[in-house]
Scaffold this active site. Structure first.
Site, mmCIF file in Angstrom:
data_model
loop_
_atom_site.group_PDB
_atom_site.id
_atom_site.type_symbol
_atom_site.label_atom_id
_atom_site.label_comp_id
_atom_site.label_asym_id
_atom_site.label_seq_id
_atom_site.Cartn_x
_atom_site.Cartn_y
_atom_site.Cartn_z
ATOM 1 N N LYS A 1 0.809 -1.225 0.000
ATOM 2 C CA LYS A 1 0.000 0.000 0.000
ATOM 3 C C LYS A 1 0.840 1.273 0.000
ATOM 4 C CE LYS A 1 -3.208 -2.866 -0.250
ATOM 5 N NZ LYS A 1 -3.803 -3.150 -1.567
ATOM 6 N N GLY B 1 -8.071 -3.163 2.462
ATOM 7 C CA GLY B 1 -9.421 -3.641 2.742
ATOM 8 C C GLY B 1 -9.811 -3.498 4.200
ATOM 9 N N GLU C 1 -1.813 8.705 7.613
ATOM 10 C CA GLU C 1 -2.616 9.587 6.758
ATOM 11 C C GLU C 1 -3.515 10.451 7.611
ATOM 12 O OE1 GLU C 1 -4.988 7.024 4.249
ATOM 13 O OE2 GLU C 1 -3.411 6.952 2.730
ATOM 14 N N GLU D 1 -9.416 3.110 -5.941
ATOM 15 C CA GLU D 1 -10.317 3.437 -4.831
ATOM 16 C C GLU D 1 -9.991 4.802 -4.240
ATOM 17 O OE1 GLU D 1 -11.239 -0.948 -2.851
ATOM 18 O OE2 GLU D 1 -10.134 0.535 -1.696
ATOM 19 N N ARG E 1 -7.906 -6.431 -9.978
ATOM 20 C CA ARG E 1 -8.748 -7.562 -10.380
ATOM 21 C C ARG E 1 -10.117 -7.052 -10.847
ATOM 22 N NH1 ARG E 1 -9.442 -6.935 -4.776
ATOM 23 N NH2 ARG E 1 -11.614 -6.394 -4.387
ATOM 24 N N VAL F 1 -16.421 -7.692 -7.501
ATOM 25 C CA VAL F 1 -17.764 -8.244 -7.318
ATOM 26 C C VAL F 1 -18.812 -7.328 -7.965
ATOM 27 C CG1 VAL F 1 -19.511 -8.918 -5.604
ATOM 28 C CG2 VAL F 1 -17.086 -9.320 -5.119
HETATM 29 C C1 MV4 Z 1 -9.423 5.671 5.587
HETATM 30 C C2 MV4 Z 1 -10.532 6.202 6.283
HETATM 31 C C3 MV4 Z 1 -10.459 7.511 6.693
HETATM 32 N N1 MV4 Z 1 -9.350 8.244 6.440
HETATM 33 N N2 MV4 Z 1 -8.351 6.445 5.355
HETATM 34 C C4 MV4 Z 1 -11.042 1.200 5.234
HETATM 35 C C5 MV4 Z 1 -10.784 0.199 4.169
HETATM 36 C C6 MV4 Z 1 -9.547 0.631 3.509
HETATM 37 N N3 MV4 Z 1 -9.611 0.337 2.110
HETATM 38 C C7 MV4 Z 1 -9.432 2.072 3.782
HETATM 39 N N4 MV4 Z 1 -10.366 2.358 4.832
HETATM 40 C C8 MV4 Z 1 -10.478 3.601 5.341
HETATM 41 N N5 MV4 Z 1 -9.417 4.415 5.134
HETATM 42 C C9 MV4 Z 1 -8.321 7.687 5.786
HETATM 43 N N6 MV4 Z 1 -7.234 8.443 5.542
HETATM 44 C C10 MV4 Z 1 -11.641 5.376 6.506
HETATM 45 C C11 MV4 Z 1 -11.621 4.057 6.034
HETATM 46 C C12 MV4 Z 1 -12.820 3.309 6.276
HETATM 47 C C13 MV4 Z 1 -13.644 2.904 5.227
HETATM 48 C C14 MV4 Z 1 -13.315 3.169 3.910
HETATM 49 C C15 MV4 Z 1 -14.134 2.759 2.884
HETATM 50 C C16 MV4 Z 1 -15.306 2.114 3.166
HETATM 51 C C17 MV4 Z 1 -15.672 1.837 4.461
HETATM 52 C C18 MV4 Z 1 -14.845 2.219 5.494
HETATM 53 C C19 MV4 Z 1 -15.211 1.961 6.819
HETATM 54 C C20 MV4 Z 1 -14.396 2.352 7.835
HETATM 55 C C21 MV4 Z 1 -13.197 3.016 7.564
#
Ligand code: MV4
Length: 447
Positions: free
Chosen positions: A116, A164, A200, A275, A291, A294
């Site tokens: 990442k 994830g 971050e 994303e 990939r 879903v």
């Molecule tokens: C974050 C965030 C807030 N701020 N990064 C969760 C999954 C991973 N792919 C990244 N995630 C998050 N990163 C920063 N800088 C909040 C989340 C996050 C989240 C992101 C997408 C969809 C659902 C989520 C649920 C909780 C936290």
């Protein structure tokens, strides 16, 4: 074009890929565990090879068995679907060494995006907007404090080998930072065998918006618009839509254009998803998935383009069938993930489906590998099908979705269908007014 494709997956996605192969006149081989001998994809494939016992480690993740199945059947390509080996760089490399085409990007591109920190550095270099934070790994508390003071609290510490949602810690003040850093590092070390972490700015109420991209491996890149996947529970997506209710055409074309150019510059091949978190009109890159996802059918619904056909074309050297200007976004689509789970507790509910009746009519698509009398094995994830609904606009899509949910019958097991029947009548959902925390708050209220 390929003569024969081996599908290294199970369930609805194995069937999805099998259908694309049939349409393209390509022979199909499926591999399966002893738990999946009665699965639909096994029945419909031209050939099938049993590769091991139920646990995934010994079957769907068993690289040697899958390569052997390719050799025995003479398959010239492998489609990995999603999950399992779909983002395994070593698998892509081993197939290449055997002169078998992996239908996906190169092992090197998978490797970059799997790390990442490296993914974020690459995205930034390619001109994609990223979340403010450390430029690389952080190991010292002093360094963490300096970066956090610069970007401002709250901050989030993430594992470089995570993704994830695994291995994240939020620090609201400097007092929280030391513990957050130490627990993030030790959890990452224990879970992934790699304790590298990065920092971050923590975004408090973002939406999760992801851009579907494709590269032809020869310097061309296109985007297929975005999906809004904010409705999640414990990092499992529940409901996805295209377009995002939060974006207008100008924002779509701006972020899409940035992503398409980045994919071209990277020399990326095949399908990818970039994303973002989206807050106050700004996009912040978080990760890239290398990939098919879903939720790809919502993109197919609004673009009319078969993304698995495109994957196969690109992997076989035939290039993309479309140019950016051919890709138009028509109407609105919503996907509901139907899981064999209790709709309140989300406890898995395997067992025999005594009756399975799917909705039909204009704008309705059901992707599922189950049927009446099918026994869901307890070893794999609980997705049993996806309902994808398309309409000329979001209001029509929601009306059609409500009707389709009324028609859907799954007897014998518990499913998440009742949750969707509730959501479709909720005013926030009707207004498209939700962020990444909405669903968990809604479920906590517990109606
Ligand atoms: C974050 C965030 C807030 N701020 N990064 C969760 C999954 C991973 N792919 C990244 N995630 C998050 N990163 C920063 N800088 C909040 C989340 C996050 C989240 C992101 C997408 C969809 C659902 C989520 C649920 C909780 C936290």
């Amino acid at each position: 074009m390929f003569q024969k494709i081996l599908i290294a997956n199970r369930g609805e996605i194995a069937l999805r890929v099998l259908r694309a192969c049939k349409e393209l006149g390509i022979q199909t081989v499926v591999v399966h565990s002893t738990a999946d001998s009665d699965a639909m994809h096994v029945r419909l494939a031209d050939e099938s090879v049993c590769i091991g016992p139920p646990p995934s480690r010994e079957s769907y993740l068993n690289i040697h068995q899958i390569v052997a199945a390719c050799e025995i059947t003479g398959a010239d390509a492998v489609h990995p679907g999603y999950g399992f080996l779909s983002e395994n760089a070593k698998f892509a490399d081993i197939l290449a060494a055997h002169n078998i085409t992996f239908i996906g990007p190169s092992g090197d591109h998978i490797r970059v995006m799997g790390d990442k920190i490296e993914a974020k550095r690459t995205a930034k270099r390619l001109g994609i907007p990223v979340v403010p934070g450390s430029d690389g790994a952080i190991s010292e508390e002093k360094e963490a404090k300096r970066v956090a003071a610069e970007i401002g609290y709250p901050v989030i510490i993430k594992a470089s080998a995570g993704g994830g949602g695994r291995g994240m810690k939020v620090a609201h003040t400097e007092a929280d930072l030391e513990i957050a850093l130490q627990t993030a590092k030790s959890e990452a070390g224990a879970a992934f065998g790699d304790d590298a972490v990065y920092i971050e700015k923590y975004l408090q109420k973002p939406r999760h918006i992801e851009v579907q991209v494709f590269g032809d491996g020869a310097g061309r890149g296109v985007h297929f618009g975005e999906r809004d996947c904010s409705l999640q529970r414990r990092h499992q997506k529940v409901w996805e839509e295209a377009n995002s209710p939060a974006l207008n055409a100008e924002e779509r074309s701006r972020i899409g254009g940035i992503c398409a150019r980045a994919i071209a510059d990277l020399g990326y091949s095949g399908a990818g998803t970039i994303e973002f978190l989206y807050e106050n009109g700004e996009f912040y890159f978080i990760e890239m998935n290398t990939r098919l996802q879903v939720e790809h059918p919502v993109t197919e619904a609004i673009t009319g383009i078969d993304l698995v056909h495109e994957q196969i074309r690109v992997a076989s050297g035939g290039g993309l069938s479309v140019k950016q200007e051919d890709i138009k976004f028509n109407g609105h689509a919503i996907e509901c993930r139907i899981n064999a789970e209790d709709p309140r507790t989300f406890t898995p509910s395997p067992g025999t489906i005594t009756h399975f009746h799917t909705p039909g009519g204009l704008g309705i698509r059901v992707d599922s590998g189950v049927y009446s009398g099918y026994k869901i094995p307890p070893y794999y994830d609980s997705l049993i099908g996806k309902l994808i609904v398309h309409g000329r606009n979001r209001v029509e899509c929601m009306m059609r979705l409500r009707r389709a949910l009324d028609e859907f019958v799954v007897d014998g097991i518990k499913t998440t269908l009742p949750l969707f029947r509730d959501l479709v009548g909720n005013p926030d959902i009707a207004n498209g007014d939700y962020d990444i925390h909405w669903l968990e708050k809604y479920l906590a209220k517990g109606e």
